[in-house]
Motif scaffolding. Structure first.
Motif, PDB file in Angstrom:
ATOM      1  N   GLY A  70     -32.590   6.014  31.708  1.00 47.50           N
ATOM      2  CA  GLY A  70     -32.129   5.561  30.395  1.00 47.50           C
ATOM      3  C   GLY A  70     -31.670   4.119  30.468  1.00 47.50           C
ATOM      4  N   PRO A  71     -31.485   3.503  29.285  1.00 40.44           N
ATOM      5  CA  PRO A  71     -31.194   2.063  29.249  1.00 40.44           C
ATOM      6  C   PRO A  71     -29.907   1.664  29.978  1.00 40.44           C
ATOM      7  CG  PRO A  71     -31.657   2.930  27.050  1.00 40.44           C
ATOM      8  CD  PRO A  71     -31.578   4.098  27.960  1.00 40.44           C
ATOM      9  N   GLY A  72     -28.868   2.508  29.899  1.00 41.67           N
ATOM     10  CA  GLY A  72     -27.608   2.157  30.553  1.00 41.67           C
ATOM     11  C   GLY A  72     -27.756   2.145  32.055  1.00 41.67           C
TER      12      GLY A  72
ATOM     13  N   GLN B  36     -11.821  15.486  20.512  1.00 39.66           N
ATOM     14  CA  GLN B  36     -11.572  15.078  21.898  1.00 39.66           C
ATOM     15  C   GLN B  36     -12.914  14.721  22.533  1.00 39.66           C
ATOM     16  OE1 GLN B  36      -8.356  17.253  24.126  1.00 39.66           O
ATOM     17  NE2 GLN B  36      -8.775  18.819  22.602  1.00 39.66           N
ATOM     18  N   GLN B  37     -13.037  13.504  22.985  1.00 42.10           N
ATOM     19  CA  GLN B  37     -14.320  13.033  23.496  1.00 42.10           C
ATOM     20  C   GLN B  37     -14.176  12.564  24.957  1.00 42.10           C
ATOM     21  OE1 GLN B  37     -17.447  12.963  22.044  1.00 42.10           O
ATOM     22  NE2 GLN B  37     -18.096  12.290  24.086  1.00 42.10           N
ATOM     23  N   ALA B  38     -14.923  13.212  25.848  1.00 34.94           N
ATOM     24  CA  ALA B  38     -14.958  12.749  27.244  1.00 34.94           C
ATOM     25  C   ALA B  38     -15.802  11.483  27.338  1.00 34.94           C
ATOM     26  CB  ALA B  38     -15.546  13.833  28.145  1.00 34.94           C
ATOM     27  N   CYS B  39     -15.361  10.542  28.150  1.00 34.82           N
ATOM     28  CA  CYS B  39     -16.028   9.242  28.275  1.00 34.82           C
ATOM     29  C   CYS B  39     -16.410   9.005  29.733  1.00 34.82           C
ATOM     30  CB  CYS B  39     -15.106   8.131  27.781  1.00 34.82           C
ATOM     31  SG  CYS B  39     -14.556   8.376  26.084  1.00 34.82           S
ATOM     32  N   PRO B  40     -17.454   9.694  30.220  1.00 32.81           N
ATOM     33  CA  PRO B  40     -17.830   9.499  31.610  1.00 32.81           C
ATOM     34  C   PRO B  40     -18.241   8.050  31.849  1.00 32.81           C
ATOM     35  CG  PRO B  40     -19.293  11.109  30.522  1.00 32.81           C
ATOM     36  CD  PRO B  40     -18.365  10.582  29.493  1.00 32.81           C
ATOM     37  N   LEU B  41     -17.945   7.556  33.014  1.00 35.54           N
ATOM     38  CA  LEU B  41     -18.317   6.205  33.455  1.00 35.54           C
ATOM     39  C   LEU B  41     -17.396   5.104  32.941  1.00 35.54           C
ATOM     40  CD1 LEU B  41     -22.208   6.347  33.474  1.00 35.54           C
ATOM     41  CD2 LEU B  41     -20.747   5.830  35.425  1.00 35.54           C
ATOM     42  N   TRP B  42     -16.527   5.376  31.968  1.00 38.23           N
ATOM     43  CA  TRP B  42     -15.665   4.290  31.486  1.00 38.23           C
ATOM     44  C   TRP B  42     -14.711   3.826  32.589  1.00 38.23           C
ATOM     45  CZ3 TRP B  42     -13.899   4.474  25.669  1.00 38.23           C
ATOM     46  CH2 TRP B  42     -15.017   4.650  24.855  1.00 38.23           C
TER      47      TRP B  42
ATOM     48  N   PRO C   6     -24.683  -5.436  27.968  1.00 43.19           N
ATOM     49  CA  PRO C   6     -25.519  -4.325  27.475  1.00 43.19           C
ATOM     50  C   PRO C   6     -25.298  -3.011  28.228  1.00 43.19           C
ATOM     51  CG  PRO C   6     -26.845  -6.304  27.911  1.00 43.19           C
ATOM     52  CD  PRO C   6     -25.477  -6.591  28.420  1.00 43.19           C
ATOM     53  N   GLY C   7     -25.076  -3.063  29.553  1.00 45.21           N
ATOM     54  CA  GLY C   7     -24.904  -1.831  30.321  1.00 45.21           C
ATOM     55  C   GLY C   7     -23.624  -1.124  29.921  1.00 45.21           C
ATOM     56  N   ALA C   8     -22.523  -1.873  29.912  1.00 46.48           N
ATOM     57  CA  ALA C   8     -21.240  -1.275  29.541  1.00 46.48           C
ATOM     58  C   ALA C   8     -21.295  -0.758  28.109  1.00 46.48           C
ATOM     59  CB  ALA C   8     -20.111  -2.304  29.706  1.00 46.48           C
ATOM     60  N   GLU C   9     -21.864  -1.569  27.206  1.00 46.59           N
ATOM     61  CA  GLU C   9     -21.849  -1.166  25.792  1.00 46.59           C
ATOM     62  C   GLU C   9     -22.725   0.060  25.534  1.00 46.59           C
ATOM     63  OE1 GLU C   9     -22.067  -4.463  23.064  1.00 46.59           O
ATOM     64  OE2 GLU C   9     -20.294  -5.384  23.982  1.00 46.59           O
ATOM     65  N   PHE C  10     -23.760   0.243  26.357  1.00 44.22           N
ATOM     66  CA  PHE C  10     -24.564   1.464  26.227  1.00 44.22           C
ATOM     67  C   PHE C  10     -23.689   2.701  26.448  1.00 44.22           C
ATOM     68  CE2 PHE C  10     -26.979   4.939  28.075  1.00 44.22           C
ATOM     69  CZ  PHE C  10     -28.033   5.084  27.185  1.00 44.22           C
TER      70      PHE C  10
ATOM     71  N   PRO D 197      -7.653   0.462  27.957  1.00 47.43           N
ATOM     72  CA  PRO D 197      -7.262  -0.759  27.231  1.00 47.43           C
ATOM     73  C   PRO D 197      -8.028  -2.008  27.683  1.00 47.43           C
ATOM     74  CG  PRO D 197      -5.312   0.506  27.767  1.00 47.43           C
ATOM     75  CD  PRO D 197      -6.465   1.190  28.440  1.00 47.43           C
ATOM     76  N   LEU D 198      -8.518  -2.010  28.918  1.00 45.49           N
ATOM     77  CA  LEU D 198      -9.291  -3.182  29.345  1.00 45.49           C
ATOM     78  C   LEU D 198     -10.651  -3.270  28.658  1.00 45.49           C
ATOM     79  CD1 LEU D 198      -7.313  -2.638  32.039  1.00 45.49           C
ATOM     80  CD2 LEU D 198      -8.551  -4.700  32.657  1.00 45.49           C
ATOM     81  N   LEU D 199     -11.061  -2.166  28.037  1.00 47.45           N
ATOM     82  CA  LEU D 199     -12.327  -2.165  27.293  1.00 47.45           C
ATOM     83  C   LEU D 199     -12.115  -2.516  25.819  1.00 47.45           C
ATOM     84  CD1 LEU D 199     -13.753   1.122  28.866  1.00 47.45           C
ATOM     85  CD2 LEU D 199     -14.637  -1.188  29.268  1.00 47.45           C
ATOM     86  N   LEU D 200     -10.849  -2.804  25.427  1.00 46.87           N
ATOM     87  CA  LEU D 200     -10.531  -3.006  24.000  1.00 46.87           C
ATOM     88  C   LEU D 200     -11.402  -4.056  23.316  1.00 46.87           C
ATOM     89  CD1 LEU D 200      -6.728  -2.688  23.169  1.00 46.87           C
ATOM     90  CD2 LEU D 200      -8.674  -1.767  21.895  1.00 46.87           C
ATOM     91  N   PRO D 201     -11.604  -5.247  23.898  1.00 47.68           N
ATOM     92  CA  PRO D 201     -12.437  -6.231  23.180  1.00 47.68           C
ATOM     93  C   PRO D 201     -13.822  -5.680  22.848  1.00 47.68           C
ATOM     94  CG  PRO D 201     -11.267  -7.277  24.997  1.00 47.68           C
ATOM     95  CD  PRO D 201     -11.027  -5.793  25.128  1.00 47.68           C
ATOM     96  N   ALA D 202     -14.446  -4.982  23.807  1.00 48.78           N
ATOM     97  CA  ALA D 202     -15.772  -4.404  23.536  1.00 48.78           C
ATOM     98  C   ALA D 202     -15.663  -3.270  22.519  1.00 48.78           C
ATOM     99  CB  ALA D 202     -16.397  -3.909  24.833  1.00 48.78           C
ATOM    100  N   LEU D 203     -14.615  -2.446  22.641  1.00 50.53           N
ATOM    101  CA  LEU D 203     -14.457  -1.317  21.712  1.00 50.53           C
ATOM    102  C   LEU D 203     -14.230  -1.798  20.283  1.00 50.53           C
ATOM    103  CD1 LEU D 203     -12.283   1.076  23.916  1.00 50.53           C
ATOM    104  CD2 LEU D 203     -14.657   1.441  23.194  1.00 50.53           C
ATOM    105  N   ARG D 204     -13.479  -2.873  20.122  1.00 52.21           N
ATOM    106  CA  ARG D 204     -13.217  -3.381  18.761  1.00 52.21           C
ATOM    107  C   ARG D 204     -14.505  -3.840  18.082  1.00 52.21           C
ATOM    108  NH1 ARG D 204      -7.960  -2.979  17.816  1.00 52.21           N
ATOM    109  NH2 ARG D 204      -6.447  -3.683  19.374  1.00 52.21           N
ATOM    110  N   ARG D 205     -15.472  -4.290  18.878  1.00 52.04           N
ATOM    111  CA  ARG D 205     -16.768  -4.680  18.290  1.00 52.04           C
ATOM    112  C   ARG D 205     -17.575  -3.461  17.842  1.00 52.04           C
ATOM    113  NH1 ARG D 205     -16.614  -8.502  22.542  1.00 52.04           N
ATOM    114  NH2 ARG D 205     -17.901  -7.221  23.913  1.00 52.04           N
TER     115      ARG D 205
END
Lengths: 300, 300
Positions: free
Chosen positions: A172-174, B155-161, B173-177, B204-212
């Motif tokens: 996949g792309p990621g 409740q959402q699991a966020c694997p890889l974050w 692009p990889g992180a945002e995917f 919280p370190l992902l906040l700038p990307a998350l806000r987009r």
């Protein structure tokens, strides 16, 4: 028994190759999955955790142990072979995956001993893809310079590849973004490698995606198969150790995490279902004399 | 001293908020970074590792400990509060981040006690983004249903974050995917959430990307700030514990990995350089009576 150690699930890929190549022996596999992955930990911690795991395998009756973990082979094996075994376990053996992998990268027969045979005249470029800690340790570089000094080695750290595999994100792309990110500096060299070794037991699960990204002219080495082949050769050359190994075809699996948890997640790596037991490792406290070992020479 | 525990670097973001809100107290921060991350480990292992860490903080002189780790708060806090403290440490307190976060998600004042105040009539939808283990534990769901039964929780699991943050991959692009992969099932609901809590100290370190990626009408809750505010309130309501805390503004940092290794990597999270010491945790062996505790009720 033959003990096989890995920090996590990945070593099951090596274990599979051992089962195929040497099915008659008794095996005990240990994964320190409660503390995996090791790839970004400090050298001291990798050394301590590996030694605790090896000692547990010895206590269970293993006389020869294979470190199927590249990070442990790169960071802890020299300490264990040069300090721990002579002092505490003179009749036991611990083998790693770096040395057989380097032999295969160069195209040498198994068991080539530096200093006894002239260095290979192999030239050109080869590459190792590995964890941050394996690359920083330069273990592949150290072995390769002894055996084939005119061969150029590219060592590339692949951050996130282990977490991608552990999260089941194999394509996949990621996933491909982070695969490409690590491959680009290797493939875009003026002299790209003839062979690439996947220097981490997790990476074979990324093979389908990697084959799409790596030009077909470049050979990709499967570490499980080459480790099994060269371990079979080592046994043939060391009857004093081979004769200690029992041969009932038994297979035990142990983990430092919850056994059911581990078995459920490891099934995909091994290719079939299995049951596991819980291993409780004991901390290894350094003895006063060990505290004075040269820190830079052996605890890089 | 106030003890603050996290499995890894992430807790330094909570610590920063505590320093800002309550600068006079003495702090001891412990990261079990030799065994981080906890988010995909089994409940038993998370429980054992957290208890070992909490006991180390107690032995160093901490009387109140904050579990800044969501996974530990979700998986180990109930055991510690209901079994360990009454039996072994009746005068010590351990607080987590789940409860204050749920209060903030609902919009309740600090210290609301289920059963003593009527449940909130808040309705609508809120969301928690967290690790696999925190989501599976349903700790956020359990607390929320007690305090605001008519509120819907996603409740959402966020694997890889967590691995993305640890690898410094905060955008691109990889992180945002992988951010989008976890956000899509939350944002594409028929009734999207009014508030989203980042239920892991790394996020919280992902906040700038998350806000987009998150529409501006949705509020994103900063866990560090809300935990600090609600801990200040807890201290005001518990003078018997507040009075035990020393106030010299001292700040110690400890890690189970190599201290220099940890300090070099933690600097970005804390915002300034610091030195750390090595913590050697002792395994907690279960007592026979603890072995008979109801396994499903308390060791989920």
């Amino acid at each position: 028994m033959i003990g096989v150690f890995d920090s996590g699930f990945g070593g099951l890929t090596v274990l599979n190759s051992l089962f195929e190549a040497l099915p008659a022996y008794d095996y005990l596999f240990l994964a320190d999955s409660a503390r995996a992955p090791y790839g970004a930990r400090s050298p001291d911690v990798i050394n301590d955790f590996t030694l605790e795991s090896v000692e547990w395998l010895f206590e269970q009756g293993c006389t020869t142990v294979i470190l199927a973990c590249n990070t442990s082979s790169a960071r802890a094996l020299r300490n264990i072979q040069q300090l721990h075994l002579p002092r505490h376990r003179p009749h036991h053996r611990v083998l790693g995956v770096v040395r057989p992998s380097v032999e295969a990268l160069i195209g040498l027969p198994p068991g080539t001993i530096p200093g006894e045979t002239p260095p290979s005249s192999a030239s050109g470029t080869v590459a190792v893809l590995a964890t941050e800690s394996t690359v920083t340790s330069d273990s592949y570089g150290i072995e390769l310079r002894k055996l084939a000094p005119s061969l150029t080695l590219i060592q590339q750290a692949c951050p996130l590849w282990v977490p991608l595999v552990e999260a089941g994100e194999l394509s996949g792309p990621g996933a491909e973004f982070f695969l490409q990110r690590a491959l680009t500096p290797v493939l875009e060299r003026p002299e790209p490698p003839q062979r690439i070794l996947l220097g981490c037991t997790h990476f074979p699960l990324l093979l389908p995606a990697l084959r799409r990204l790596i030009p077909p002219g470049i050979e990709i080495l499967d570490q499980g198969a080459l480790v099994a082949t060269r371990f079979a050769d080592w046994l043939a050359r060391h009857p004093e150790h081979e004769s200690k190994l029992t041969r009932h075809g038994s297979r035990r699996f142990a983990t430092t995490d919850d056994p059911a948890w581990f078995a459920a997640r490891g099934e995909r790596m091994l290719g079939h279902a299995f049951t596991a037991e819980r291993a409780r490792l004991r901390p290894i406290l350094p003895t006063p004399s060990e505290d004075h070992r040269p820190p830079n020479a052996l605890r890089r």
